[in-house]
Design a protein around this motif. Sequence first.
Motif, PDB file in Angstrom:
ATOM      1  N   LEU A 103      33.795  32.913  17.005  1.00  0.00           N
ATOM      2  CA  LEU A 103      34.687  32.130  16.159  1.00  0.00           C
ATOM      3  C   LEU A 103      35.745  31.374  16.954  1.00  0.00           C
ATOM      4  N   ARG A 104      35.956  31.751  18.190  1.00  0.00           N
ATOM      5  CA  ARG A 104      36.940  31.063  19.024  1.00  0.00           C
ATOM      6  C   ARG A 104      36.368  29.795  19.664  1.00  0.00           C
ATOM      7  N   HIS A 105      35.062  29.564  19.490  1.00  0.00           N
ATOM      8  CA  HIS A 105      34.469  28.360  20.058  1.00  0.00           C
ATOM      9  C   HIS A 105      34.839  27.138  19.218  1.00  0.00           C
ATOM     10  N   SER A 106      35.076  26.026  19.882  1.00  0.00           N
ATOM     11  CA  SER A 106      35.568  24.842  19.169  1.00  0.00           C
ATOM     12  C   SER A 106      34.567  24.270  18.175  1.00  0.00           C
ATOM     13  N   ARG A 107      33.270  24.512  18.350  1.00  0.00           N
ATOM     14  CA  ARG A 107      32.276  23.983  17.416  1.00  0.00           C
ATOM     15  C   ARG A 107      32.183  24.823  16.135  1.00  0.00           C
ATOM     16  N   VAL A 108      32.686  26.042  16.181  1.00  0.00           N
ATOM     17  CA  VAL A 108      32.608  26.938  15.020  1.00  0.00           C
ATOM     18  C   VAL A 108      33.833  26.685  14.153  1.00  0.00           C
ATOM     19  N   ARG A 109      33.595  26.286  12.885  1.00  0.00           N
ATOM     20  CA  ARG A 109      34.692  25.820  12.056  1.00  0.00           C
ATOM     21  C   ARG A 109      34.984  26.675  10.834  1.00  0.00           C
ATOM     22  N   ALA A 110      34.207  27.742  10.612  1.00  0.00           N
ATOM     23  CA  ALA A 110      34.476  28.613   9.464  1.00  0.00           C
ATOM     24  C   ALA A 110      33.819  29.971   9.693  1.00  0.00           C
ATOM     25  N   VAL A 111      34.343  30.966   9.010  1.00  0.00           N
ATOM     26  CA  VAL A 111      33.801  32.329   9.066  1.00  0.00           C
ATOM     27  C   VAL A 111      32.794  32.494   7.935  1.00  0.00           C
ATOM     28  N   GLY A 112      31.582  32.826   8.269  1.00  0.00           N
ATOM     29  CA  GLY A 112      30.553  33.018   7.252  1.00  0.00           C
ATOM     30  C   GLY A 112      29.221  32.485   7.740  1.00  0.00           C
ATOM     31  N   GLU A 113      28.260  32.652   7.033  1.00  0.00           N
ATOM     32  CA  GLU A 113      28.205  32.879   5.595  1.00  0.00           C
ATOM     33  C   GLU A 113      28.453  34.362   5.332  1.00  0.00           C
ATOM     34  N   CYS A 114      29.466  34.667   4.552  1.00  0.00           N
ATOM     35  CA  CYS A 114      29.791  36.051   4.235  1.00  0.00           C
ATOM     36  C   CYS A 114      30.073  36.158   2.736  1.00  0.00           C
ATOM     37  N   GLY A 115      29.961  37.363   2.220  1.00  0.00           N
ATOM     38  CA  GLY A 115      30.225  37.541   0.798  1.00  0.00           C
ATOM     39  C   GLY A 115      29.464  38.704   0.213  1.00  0.00           C
ATOM     40  N   LEU A 116      29.031  38.535  -1.038  1.00  0.00           N
ATOM     41  CA  LEU A 116      28.354  39.607  -1.774  1.00  0.00           C
ATOM     42  C   LEU A 116      27.139  39.049  -2.497  1.00  0.00           C
ATOM     43  N   ASP A 117      26.053  39.806  -2.469  1.00  0.00           N
ATOM     44  CA  ASP A 117      24.843  39.438  -3.203  1.00  0.00           C
ATOM     45  C   ASP A 117      24.342  40.661  -3.957  1.00  0.00           C
ATOM     46  N   PHE A 118      24.676  40.704  -5.259  1.00  0.00           N
ATOM     47  CA  PHE A 118      24.250  41.817  -6.106  1.00  0.00           C
ATOM     48  C   PHE A 118      22.990  41.451  -6.894  1.00  0.00           C
ATOM     49  N   LYS A 164      32.341  46.221   2.526  1.00  0.00           N
ATOM     50  CA  LYS A 164      33.045  46.555   3.771  1.00  0.00           C
ATOM     51  C   LYS A 164      32.917  45.426   4.792  1.00  0.00           C
ATOM     52  N   VAL A 165      31.710  44.897   4.951  1.00  0.00           N
ATOM     53  CA  VAL A 165      31.474  43.848   5.948  1.00  0.00           C
ATOM     54  C   VAL A 165      32.124  42.540   5.510  1.00  0.00           C
ATOM     55  N   PHE A 166      32.118  42.269   4.226  1.00  0.00           N
ATOM     56  CA  PHE A 166      32.805  41.091   3.704  1.00  0.00           C
ATOM     57  C   PHE A 166      34.295  41.162   4.018  1.00  0.00           C
ATOM     58  N   ALA A 167      34.910  42.289   3.739  1.00  0.00           N
ATOM     59  CA  ALA A 167      36.342  42.447   4.007  1.00  0.00           C
ATOM     60  C   ALA A 167      36.640  42.322   5.496  1.00  0.00           C
ATOM     61  N   ALA A 168      35.768  42.852   6.336  1.00  0.00           N
ATOM     62  CA  ALA A 168      35.980  42.758   7.781  1.00  0.00           C
ATOM     63  C   ALA A 168      35.987  41.302   8.232  1.00  0.00           C
ATOM     64  N   GLN A 169      35.132  40.489   7.646  1.00  0.00           N
ATOM     65  CA  GLN A 169      35.076  39.080   8.031  1.00  0.00           C
ATOM     66  C   GLN A 169      36.259  38.292   7.471  1.00  0.00           C
ATOM     67  N   LEU A 170      36.712  38.664   6.284  1.00  0.00           N
ATOM     68  CA  LEU A 170      37.918  38.030   5.758  1.00  0.00           C
ATOM     69  C   LEU A 170      39.128  38.366   6.619  1.00  0.00           C
ATOM     70  N   GLU A 171      39.170  39.571   7.140  1.00  0.00           N
ATOM     71  CA  GLU A 171      40.253  39.948   8.051  1.00  0.00           C
ATOM     72  C   GLU A 171      40.251  39.065   9.290  1.00  0.00           C
ATOM     73  N   LEU A 172      39.049  38.801   9.818  1.00  0.00           N
ATOM     74  CA  LEU A 172      38.945  37.936  10.988  1.00  0.00           C
ATOM     75  C   LEU A 172      39.392  36.513  10.652  1.00  0.00           C
ATOM     76  N   ALA A 173      38.959  36.010   9.501  1.00  0.00           N
ATOM     77  CA  ALA A 173      39.351  34.662   9.095  1.00  0.00           C
ATOM     78  C   ALA A 173      40.867  34.552   8.983  1.00  0.00           C
ATOM     79  N   ALA A 174      41.494  35.548   8.379  1.00  0.00           N
ATOM     80  CA  ALA A 174      42.949  35.548   8.240  1.00  0.00           C
ATOM     81  C   ALA A 174      43.625  35.636   9.608  1.00  0.00           C
ATOM     82  N   GLU A 175      43.083  36.477  10.464  1.00  0.00           N
ATOM     83  CA  GLU A 175      43.654  36.663  11.793  1.00  0.00           C
ATOM     84  C   GLU A 175      43.588  35.387  12.623  1.00  0.00           C
ATOM     85  N   LEU A 176      42.476  34.647  12.499  1.00  0.00           N
ATOM     86  CA  LEU A 176      42.260  33.449  13.308  1.00  0.00           C
ATOM     87  C   LEU A 176      42.701  32.163  12.602  1.00  0.00           C
ATOM     88  N   GLY A 177      43.118  32.289  11.343  1.00  0.00           N
ATOM     89  CA  GLY A 177      43.535  31.115  10.589  1.00  0.00           C
ATOM     90  C   GLY A 177      42.400  30.159  10.310  1.00  0.00           C
TER      91      GLY A 177
END
Length: 273
Positions: free
Chosen positions: A86-101, A113-126
């Motif tokens: 995610l720190r690479h300049s070509r990477v512009r968003a966190v995902g595809e992440c979420g829920l599929d029920f 759990k994995v969705f929340a972990a990725q949201l934490e990263l998105a928040a941390e990296l802005g």
Amino acid sequence: MLIDIGVNLTHPSLAADLDGVLERARQAGVAQLMATGTSLAESEQALRLCEEHDPDGGRLFCTAGVHPHDASQWQDDHRRQLQALLRHSRVRAVGECGLDFNRDFSPRPVQEKVFAAQLELAAELGMPAFLHEREADQRLLAILRDFRDHLPAAVVHCFTGERRALYAYLDLDLHIGITGWICDERRGTHLQELVRDIPAGRLMLESDAPYLLPRTLRPKPKSGHNEPAYLGEVLAMVARQRGETPEAVAAHTSACARAFFGLPDASAGDRVS
């Protein structure tokens, strides 16, 4: 000019002829593309494709994340690996992440759990989040609300839900991605009404190629696979249902995508079809 915010360039049906896929997209007026990362391996591959096929760095970008289908593969070290991507300049968003029920390829508690972990990263990296949701809007919203104030933006990619979900997403200041699902007379007609309610500045277009070939497309490709070059068919349907010109929809959805992903200005130099 169009921007395709979600295309699976790592899929073998596209990767086998990627130069051709990209040239056909250019000729159809698709100026920039976001390659979707759905696992660590595919996120790394998407990044490599961006660097190899767009060395100047103005046309191809990607996301990096772990799809809920692959959530059960998540390991402790994956957070560190994903963070590095995610720190690479070509990477512009966190995902595809979420829920599929809908398919439940990974257990629901693991998905969450994995969705929340990725949201934490998105928040941390802005960074913005690129979200997947199927039959899980209430749980996705419940988890996302805890992070929303710390995220610059989030888009529900390939939205196919009902009015309740759309309004809840808009109330949370989310963006909405529309695909060829809206062109499907069997299951997508409800989107033709709902797309009118998505404000300009929150609406973006995507092919989700090679999936979701617009069923209104004529002639249909012999391969049966979707391509970014067919994004104009989605544009035409969205414009028709919103009572706007294709040029107007292309302009505001592309401006929205540039702002959301922080993309440079670009012009395909060709027609918008």
